[in-house]
Design a protein around this motif. Structure first.
Motif, short mmCIF file in Angstrom:
data_model
loop_
_atom_site.label_atom_id
_atom_site.label_comp_id
_atom_site.label_asym_id
_atom_site.label_seq_id
_atom_site.Cartn_x
_atom_site.Cartn_y
_atom_site.Cartn_z
N UNK A 116 0.83 -1.21 0.00
CA UNK A 116 0.00 0.00 0.00
C UNK A 116 0.87 1.26 0.00
N UNK A 117 1.91 1.25 0.81
CA UNK A 117 2.79 2.43 0.89
C UNK A 117 3.43 2.70 -0.47
N UNK A 118 3.86 1.65 -1.15
CA UNK A 118 4.50 1.79 -2.46
C UNK A 118 3.50 2.30 -3.50
N UNK A 119 2.30 1.75 -3.50
CA UNK A 119 1.30 2.14 -4.49
C UNK A 119 0.89 3.60 -4.30
N UNK A 120 0.72 4.00 -3.04
CA UNK A 120 0.21 5.34 -2.73
C UNK A 120 1.27 6.43 -2.89
N UNK A 121 2.55 6.06 -2.86
CA UNK A 121 3.63 7.04 -2.98
C UNK A 121 3.90 7.31 -4.46
N UNK A 122 3.40 8.41 -4.96
CA UNK A 122 3.55 8.75 -6.38
C UNK A 122 5.00 9.06 -6.77
N UNK A 123 5.85 9.31 -5.77
CA UNK A 123 7.26 9.62 -6.07
C UNK A 123 8.07 8.35 -6.33
N UNK A 124 7.48 7.19 -6.05
CA UNK A 124 8.19 5.93 -6.25
C UNK A 124 7.74 5.28 -7.56
N UNK A 125 8.61 5.28 -8.58
CA UNK A 125 8.23 4.67 -9.86
C UNK A 125 8.28 3.14 -9.78
N UNK A 126 7.68 2.51 -10.77
CA UNK A 126 7.76 1.05 -10.87
C UNK A 126 9.22 0.66 -11.08
N UNK A 127 9.67 -0.31 -10.30
CA UNK A 127 11.08 -0.69 -10.28
C UNK A 127 11.20 -2.21 -10.45
N UNK A 128 11.95 -2.66 -11.46
CA UNK A 128 12.06 -4.11 -11.68
C UNK A 128 12.75 -4.85 -10.54
N UNK A 129 13.38 -4.11 -9.62
CA UNK A 129 14.11 -4.76 -8.53
C UNK A 129 13.39 -4.66 -7.19
N UNK A 130 12.22 -4.04 -7.16
CA UNK A 130 11.49 -3.88 -5.91
C UNK A 130 10.44 -4.97 -5.76
N UNK A 131 10.74 -5.94 -4.90
CA UNK A 131 9.85 -7.06 -4.64
C UNK A 131 9.38 -7.02 -3.19
N UNK A 132 8.18 -7.49 -2.95
CA UNK A 132 7.62 -7.57 -1.60
C UNK A 132 7.32 -9.04 -1.30
N UNK A 133 7.88 -9.54 -0.21
CA UNK A 133 7.71 -10.95 0.13
C UNK A 133 6.42 -11.20 0.90
N UNK A 134 5.64 -12.18 0.46
CA UNK A 134 4.50 -12.62 1.25
C UNK A 134 5.03 -13.17 2.56
N UNK A 135 4.31 -12.94 3.65
CA UNK A 135 4.81 -13.36 4.95
C UNK A 135 3.87 -14.30 5.70
N UNK A 136 2.69 -14.60 5.10
CA UNK A 136 1.77 -15.50 5.79
C UNK A 136 1.16 -16.51 4.81
N UNK A 137 1.95 -16.90 3.80
CA UNK A 137 1.54 -17.96 2.88
C UNK A 137 2.20 -19.26 3.29
N UNK A 138 1.43 -20.34 3.30
CA UNK A 138 1.97 -21.66 3.62
C UNK A 138 1.55 -22.66 2.54
N UNK A 139 2.50 -23.52 2.15
CA UNK A 139 2.23 -24.57 1.17
C UNK A 139 2.45 -25.93 1.84
N UNK A 140 1.80 -26.95 1.32
CA UNK A 140 2.10 -28.31 1.75
C UNK A 140 3.56 -28.60 1.42
N UNK A 141 4.24 -29.31 2.29
CA UNK A 141 5.66 -29.58 2.12
C UNK A 141 5.97 -30.24 0.78
N UNK A 142 6.87 -29.60 0.03
CA UNK A 142 7.29 -30.15 -1.25
C UNK A 142 6.24 -30.07 -2.35
N UNK A 143 5.14 -29.37 -2.09
CA UNK A 143 4.06 -29.28 -3.07
C UNK A 143 3.71 -27.82 -3.33
#
Length: 394
Positions: free
Chosen positions: A268-295
């Protein structure tokens, strides 16, 4: 009006366009034209092979009918000299990149190698050719859809009906590698294998049951208790590291309950900040996603964060994102690449299921590339097993 989709696409790959591309690659026009035709045929065959996969057709059709894929954009692409042929930096070029990724995902280099071998081009130049061909094919399909008033299903049916005619442009054996066997063939094969081996299941189940009984009576209770306690402590620590949860209201009136240092607040902070352009190196990590082990199967506890991200994208309809999947370096690199691709795609499909237009989303797996932690430690490997999000338009 073109008689077929194959003719519609191949009509844009004549000597004029091939000559422009050949001048960039330093190859002959004939060699490049063969490569362009093989690249285009591979893309069309890939669409035909995946047309029945859930969500794929709507994603591809969204790219084809995107306003940026106009007749004027294609005309500009094919008539320009030099770098404009690649579509680099143009809206149609960006759509072409997403188009290519949607069809082939992590297999782009494999496809490029096959095209290079059959056309006599080095792999690096074949990959460039594949990238250059993508916006041309996308533009040609856009013209064909507009001229013939085709729907998504109508386009898919047309491509599938012409798939056999594409084989003459494809390298030997490439068609079978574009995807797995069609669903109905796979199902029939599975049924046949199941019938042939059905008698084995009682033996296997009995063996599993005996092993389970032995484990139950011989397991060490203290280590199990310790493992469960450590897992609980780890989960608790991960949640606490996200900071306090707070409520925030989106522009469309939807209220979210999100953590201070979670992906939702960072996005949200990135989207709302008009001074921050789209950057191919700016990634945001999900922090509450879980997958079945090895799947690649998402666990139900992941739904809250997926719903939050979907609500954010609904509140900011101009935002497009890319989902990236990553693994640690344990195990087979090829299997890791496949797993990371499938996990990223499942996250993308979950957002589509929540009502996000597929044309706003892409996904790609990177396997054990781009580690953010030390793979020699468990903590570092855990950091490297992640799903990340990057804003591509806002």
């Amino acid at each position: 009006m073109a008689a077929s989709i194959v003719e519609s696409v191949m009509s844009f790959l004549g000597p004029q366009v091939a000559g422009q591309v050949a001048s960039q690659l330093g190859e002959s026009t004939e060699t490049v034209q063969r490569g362009l035709q093989a690249s285009s045929a591979a893309m069309l065959s890939g669409i035909a092979a995946k047309a029945d996969e859930p969500g794929f057709l709507s994603q591809i059709f969204g790219l084809i009918t995107n306003p940026a894929n106009s007749a004027g954009a294609l005309s500009s692409l094919t008539s320009g000299l030099g770098s404009p042929v690649t579509g680099a930096g143009s809206p149609l070029g960006e759509l072409g990149s997403r188009f290519l990724s949607s069809i082939f995902g992590a297999r782009q280099s494999t496809i490029a190698d096959a095209i290079g071998q059959t056309s006599g081009l080095p792999s690096s130049k074949a990959m460039s050719l594949l990238t250059m061909a993508a916006p041309l094919v996308l533009g040609a399909l856009g013209n064909h859809v507009r001229e013939n008033g085709l729907s998504a299903s109508g386009l898919a049916n047309s491509i599938k009906s012409e798939a056999s005619g594409l084989q003459r442009f494809l390298p030997a054996g490439l068609l079978s590698s574009l995807t797995a066997a069609p669903a109905y063939v796979a199902n029939q094969t599975a049924k046949a294998a199941g019938a042939a081996n059905r008698w084995l299941w009682p033996v296997i189940l009995l063996a599993i049951l005996l092993l389970g009984v032995l484990w139950f009576f011989n397991r060490a209770k203290a280590p199990v208790t310790e493992t469960v306690q450590n897992a609980a402590n780890s989960a608790s620590s991960a949640v606490s590291a996200l900071g306090d949860f707070f409520k925030t209201k989106l522009p469309n009136g939807v209220e979210l309950n999100i953590p201070q240092f979670g992906i939702e607040n960072k996005l949200l902070t990135f989207i709302q900040d008009t001074s921050k352009p789209v950057d191919p190196n700016t990634w945001f990590n999900f922090d509450r996603l879980l997958f079945d082990t090895g799947k690649a199967t998402l666990q139900p506890s992941s739904q809250e964060q997926l719903d939050n991200i979907a609500n954010i994208l609904k509140a900011y309809p101009n935002v497009h994102v890319k989902i990236g999947g990553y693994t640690d370096n344990t195990g087979d690199p090829s299997a890791n690449m496949t797993l990371s691709s499938e996990r990223a795609k499942n996250v993308m499909d979950a957002l589509v299921s929540s009502g996000i237009d597929p044309s706003r989303l892409t996904s790609e797996g990177y396997g054990d590339q781009y580690p953010v932690g030390d793979n020699s430690t468990e903590e570092g490997r855990a950091k490297n097993r992640r799903i990340a999000l990057r804003v591509t338009e806002k």
